[in-house]
Scaffold this active site. Sequence first.
Site, mmCIF file in Angstrom:
data_model
loop_
_atom_site.group_PDB
_atom_site.id
_atom_site.type_symbol
_atom_site.label_atom_id
_atom_site.label_comp_id
_atom_site.label_asym_id
_atom_site.label_seq_id
_atom_site.Cartn_x
_atom_site.Cartn_y
_atom_site.Cartn_z
ATOM 1 N N CYS A 1 0.798 -1.233 0.000
ATOM 2 C CA CYS A 1 0.000 0.000 0.000
ATOM 3 C C CYS A 1 0.828 1.279 0.000
ATOM 4 C CB CYS A 1 -1.004 0.012 1.146
ATOM 5 S SG CYS A 1 -0.249 0.027 2.779
ATOM 6 N N LYS B 1 -5.648 -8.870 11.616
ATOM 7 C CA LYS B 1 -5.571 -7.432 11.330
ATOM 8 C C LYS B 1 -6.939 -6.962 10.876
ATOM 9 C CE LYS B 1 -3.448 -3.925 8.481
ATOM 10 N NZ LYS B 1 -2.396 -3.542 7.544
ATOM 11 N N CYS C 1 -3.328 -2.627 -0.887
ATOM 12 C CA CYS C 1 -2.249 -3.478 -0.370
ATOM 13 C C CYS C 1 -1.832 -4.566 -1.353
ATOM 14 C CB CYS C 1 -2.668 -4.092 0.965
ATOM 15 S SG CYS C 1 -3.082 -2.832 2.185
ATOM 16 N N LYS D 1 -3.996 -6.637 15.628
ATOM 17 C CA LYS D 1 -3.889 -5.214 15.323
ATOM 18 C C LYS D 1 -5.252 -4.663 14.941
ATOM 19 C CE LYS D 1 -1.898 -2.354 11.814
ATOM 20 N NZ LYS D 1 -1.500 -2.353 10.451
ATOM 21 N N GLU E 1 -7.603 -17.111 11.434
ATOM 22 C CA GLU E 1 -6.492 -16.469 10.719
ATOM 23 C C GLU E 1 -5.149 -16.861 11.334
ATOM 24 O OE1 GLU E 1 -5.980 -14.816 8.093
ATOM 25 O OE2 GLU E 1 -7.812 -13.801 7.456
HETATM 26 C C1 PBG Z 1 0.135 -1.413 5.886
HETATM 27 C C2 PBG Z 1 -0.003 -1.092 7.314
HETATM 28 C C3 PBG Z 1 -0.921 -0.246 7.951
HETATM 29 C C4 PBG Z 1 -0.557 -0.195 9.297
HETATM 30 C C5 PBG Z 1 0.540 -1.034 9.446
HETATM 31 N N1 PBG Z 1 0.846 -1.597 8.223
HETATM 32 C C6 PBG Z 1 -2.021 0.571 7.410
HETATM 33 C C7 PBG Z 1 -3.215 -0.024 6.830
HETATM 34 O O1 PBG Z 1 -3.378 -1.246 6.779
HETATM 35 O O2 PBG Z 1 -4.011 0.779 6.346
HETATM 36 C C8 PBG Z 1 -1.222 0.629 10.360
HETATM 37 C C9 PBG Z 1 -0.374 0.984 11.528
HETATM 38 C C10 PBG Z 1 -0.896 2.082 12.383
HETATM 39 O O3 PBG Z 1 -2.026 2.573 12.225
HETATM 40 O O4 PBG Z 1 -0.127 2.505 13.265
HETATM 41 N N2 PBG Z 1 -0.846 -2.176 5.320
#
Ligand code: PBG
Length: 324
Positions: A122, A195, A130, A248, A233
Amino acid sequence: MAFPTDRPRRLRSSDTMRRLVRETTLSADDFILPLFVCEGENIKNPVQSMPGVYQMSIDNLIKECKEVKELGIPGVILFGIPAYKDEMGSEAYNEHGIIQKAVKAIKENVKDLLVLTDVCMCEYTDHGHCGIIKNGEVDNDETLKYLAMEALTHVKAGADMVAPSDMMDGRIEALREILDDNGYTNTPIMSYSAKYCSAFYGPFREAAESTPKFGDRKTYQMDPANRMEGLKEAELDILEGADIIMVKPALPYLDVISDLKRNFDRPVAAYHVSGEYAMIMAAAQLGWLDGHRAMMESLTSIKRAGADIIITYYAKEAVKSLAK
Ligand code: PBG
């Protein structure tokens, strides 16, 4: 046995007593600091929505990494802001790309600091998704090839661990396979397993310049309403070879952290994301919260829920306060 015989307040009577019975303690070893690296020299651009966080050129990144190491924090995770973006995200797997150069430079200049890299498209695609777009959609299987190339270039540059955050199906297997085929059998993979498609990534997208130009990430990131799916997952990632599993964001998903910790024999990481950081910083700036206490309480709660590793923009500040 109950009141008046049992009085839980007895064990809260002084700071010393509370220390004795404390169940959860934070230490420098728990943390990983996320860092944003960009091209150029002597650059340190503040990220508006994340006070204290910067986009840094490699020279400043090295200074920062030295400080992180001095504080006893075991590692950093790098996010790249490339020189240019295109449809195929080609800077992601360019061996002279920003992350590849940054990893090399840190490895040459800072000893005994783990350098992790975020593996995702991304930040490198002009559309901000992504993965690779085919017929207006993010194509899962096509994307795997590019993620694998990206991870390999990171590891060739010296990365100690790769952390795929794209949420394509089968990506852990794809990464494990390319790393093993190239002799990197000892390089671990930390998978962003559970995630979620979260509003709390907003400030990160400003920092990494990675907001999608159309649509959203709901077809690949998880639905925030789903708990059972987090277990699924994580299980799939472990079967494919993940060494560390991650949840996350962190604070809104403590139940998922706890589930993963109880159900699997892998270290669990939790990413205390940009929005979680920004919320505390903003409320503290307004005088509405004691920012320092809110930070320590949040981080302690994440560990209490079961996280073995906490990725947080507060890593330096938390460790400085632990040392006091
Ligand atoms: C990349 C990624 C993201 C984050 C970590 N890796 C952003 C997203 O998925 O939009 C977010 C980390 C954060 O908000 O601190 N894909």
